[in-house]
Scaffold this motif. Structure first.
Motif, short mmCIF file in Angstrom:
data_model
loop_
_atom_site.label_atom_id
_atom_site.label_comp_id
_atom_site.label_asym_id
_atom_site.label_seq_id
_atom_site.Cartn_x
_atom_site.Cartn_y
_atom_site.Cartn_z
N VAL A 125 0.84 -1.08 0.04
CA VAL A 125 0.09 -0.02 0.06
C VAL A 125 0.91 1.35 0.09
CG1 VAL A 125 -1.76 1.40 1.42
CG2 VAL A 125 -1.93 -1.33 1.10
N SER A 126 2.05 1.34 0.86
CA SER A 126 2.81 2.51 0.67
C SER A 126 3.56 2.82 -0.46
CB SER A 126 3.89 2.28 1.97
OG SER A 126 4.68 1.33 1.74
N ALA A 127 3.76 1.45 -1.40
CA ALA A 127 4.65 1.67 -2.52
C ALA A 127 3.61 2.16 -3.63
CB ALA A 127 4.94 0.20 -2.83
N LEU A 128 2.27 1.96 -3.52
CA LEU A 128 1.54 2.30 -4.67
C LEU A 128 1.12 3.87 -4.56
CD1 LEU A 128 -1.05 -0.64 -4.68
CD2 LEU A 128 0.85 -0.31 -6.07
N ASP A 129 0.85 4.54 -5.78
CA ASP A 129 0.52 5.66 -5.92
C ASP A 129 -1.16 5.58 -5.34
OD1 ASP A 129 2.78 6.59 -6.82
OD2 ASP A 129 2.15 6.62 -9.01
N PRO A 130 -1.63 6.86 -5.15
CA PRO A 130 -3.16 7.05 -4.63
C PRO A 130 -3.91 6.59 -5.65
CG PRO A 130 -1.90 8.99 -3.82
CD PRO A 130 -0.87 8.08 -4.53
N VAL A 131 -3.72 6.70 -6.81
CA VAL A 131 -4.60 6.47 -7.87
C VAL A 131 -4.69 4.93 -7.99
CG1 VAL A 131 -3.05 6.50 -9.84
CG2 VAL A 131 -5.49 6.96 -10.21
N ASP A 132 -3.63 4.17 -7.72
CA ASP A 132 -3.86 2.93 -7.92
C ASP A 132 -4.36 2.19 -6.64
OD1 ASP A 132 -1.93 2.40 -10.22
OD2 ASP A 132 -0.39 2.97 -8.73
N ARG A 133 -4.32 3.04 -5.58
CA ARG A 133 -5.33 2.36 -4.43
C ARG A 133 -6.78 2.41 -4.74
NH1 ARG A 133 -1.91 6.43 -0.95
NH2 ARG A 133 0.35 5.27 -1.29
N LEU A 134 -7.20 3.20 -5.44
CA LEU A 134 -8.55 3.28 -5.84
C LEU A 134 -9.20 2.11 -6.19
CD1 LEU A 134 -8.71 6.63 -7.67
CD2 LEU A 134 -9.39 6.25 -5.56
N ILE A 136 -7.96 -1.09 -5.69
CA ILE A 136 -7.83 -2.20 -4.67
C ILE A 136 -8.32 -1.74 -3.21
CG2 ILE A 136 -5.63 -2.73 -5.62
CD1 ILE A 136 -4.18 -1.53 -3.31
N ARG A 137 -8.92 -0.79 -3.23
CA ARG A 137 -9.64 -0.09 -1.80
C ARG A 137 -10.50 -1.26 -1.09
NH1 ARG A 137 -11.12 5.35 -0.03
NH2 ARG A 137 -12.63 5.25 1.48
N PRO A 138 -11.33 -1.94 -1.74
CA PRO A 138 -12.19 -2.79 -1.05
C PRO A 138 -11.38 -3.76 0.01
CG PRO A 138 -13.22 -2.46 -3.21
CD PRO A 138 -12.09 -1.93 -3.09
N ASP A 139 -10.33 -4.42 -1.06
CA ASP A 139 -9.46 -5.56 -0.33
C ASP A 139 -8.51 -4.81 0.83
OD1 ASP A 139 -10.25 -8.09 -1.57
OD2 ASP A 139 -9.49 -7.43 -3.35
N ALA A 140 -7.91 -3.91 0.43
CA ALA A 140 -7.04 -3.04 1.45
C ALA A 140 -7.81 -2.72 2.56
CB ALA A 140 -6.50 -1.99 0.62
N LEU A 141 -8.90 -2.33 2.65
CA LEU A 141 -9.80 -1.93 3.83
C LEU A 141 -10.06 -3.08 4.52
CD1 LEU A 141 -12.32 0.58 2.42
CD2 LEU A 141 -10.62 1.21 4.08
N ARG A 142 -10.50 -4.36 4.08
CA ARG A 142 -10.66 -5.46 4.73
C ARG A 142 -9.51 -6.09 5.46
NH1 ARG A 142 -10.34 -10.85 3.13
NH2 ARG A 142 -9.88 -10.20 0.99
#
Length: 282
Positions: A125-134, A136-142
């Motif tokens: 998560v820290s390696a990705l740009d904010p736009v890439d986190r959009l 993957i957000r559901p999995d990352a939040l879980r």
């Protein structure tokens, strides 16, 4: 000896030379190379792709993309980011896929994440740009909920700054300059262009595009809900091309869109008048 046999013998010699060269490298690079090659073989077979999970978690936790891959050209190849490694389509170490497709293997959590997995998701998560986190957000939040890690939650929520036209931290800013030209006639170029608009509200404002729509299109493309071209049409980066055929459909609006895709406003008005006359005659 046939030409084919000679080629086989030469290939065998080249492999032996490569293996001997690899043994001279740092042990961490050797282990990283073996791990990458195992993942390359696994990710190309969807039926067994879930088997990549443990190796991928270890790889991310060690930030393996920075350690390097012992390429066949006798060079140790390294990548600037996790995303660059995943999307690299060359034979020298890349996975030739997308972050969204590999992330679920990292996020397979039932009750509680183990230490390696926890470290892997934090590093990812820290390696990705904010736009890439959009995307993957559901999995990352879980996984953030499972681990109870506030730092991961903070990183995931960074992309909201993009939605308000604010710049994120330096590592999250799209590196592509405003003046960059994209070869959008290729799939890779079209995808790069869409990502650049989704990542940069200033770019959208400069060229009159809706930043929220660009972000939404990017997420849909990354999650497989749209093709790249459909995503670009969705947010106005590409015009809908005229259909050569009027396919049978019950969707009246879709028929209208296909009929008018290549028409000027004047011709559309003429078409409407003709249709009205035909209906009136009936």
């Amino acid at each position: 000896m046939t030409t084919f046999t000679k080629q086989l013998d030469q290939a065998s010699v080249d492999l032996k030379r490569r293996d001997v060269w690899r043994l001279t490298l740092d042990s961490e690079v050797q282990m990283n190379t073996m791990q990458i090659e195992q993942m390359q073989q696994t990710v190309s077979h969807p039926a067994v792709a879930a088997g990549i999970a443990g190796e991928l978690q270890q790889f991310i936790a060690r930030r393996g993309w920075e350690i390097g891959y012992a390429a066949t050209s006798r060079l140790v190849k390294r990548w600037d980011s996790f995303r660059e490694w995943v999307e690299d389509s060359s034979d020298n170490g890349g996975l030739n896929t997308t972050v969204t497709k590999v992330l679920p293997y990292v996020c397979q959590v039932e009750v509680k994440a183990n230490a390696v997995q926890h470290q892997a998701i934090k590093s990812l998560v820290s390696a990705l740009d904010p736009v890439d986190r959009l995307a993957i957000r559901p999995d990352a939040l879980r996984i953030a909920e499972v681990t109870g890690d506030d730092e991961i939650l903070d990183l995931i929520h960074e992309e909201t700054k993009l939605g308000h036209g604010q710049r994120g931290p330096k590592r999250g800013v799209e590196r592509t300059p405003f003046s960059a030209k994209f070869h959008s006639n290729t799939k890779a170029g079209a995808r790069q262009q869409l990502r650049a608009y989704a990542a940069d509200p200033d770019r959208c404002k400069r060229y009159g595009k809706d930043h929220a729509l660009c972000q939404e299109a990017w997420v849909k493309v990354e999650q497989g809900e749209m093709s790249v071209n459909e995503g670009r049409i969705y947010c106005g980066l590409q015009k809908r091309g005229p259909s050569r055929q009027l396919y049978i459909t019950n969707d009246t609006k879709q028929i209208a869109e296909r009929l008018t895709a290549a028409m000027t406003k004047q011709r559309i008005r003429e078409l409407v008048d003709c249709l009205a006359d035909l209906v009136k005659d009936d």
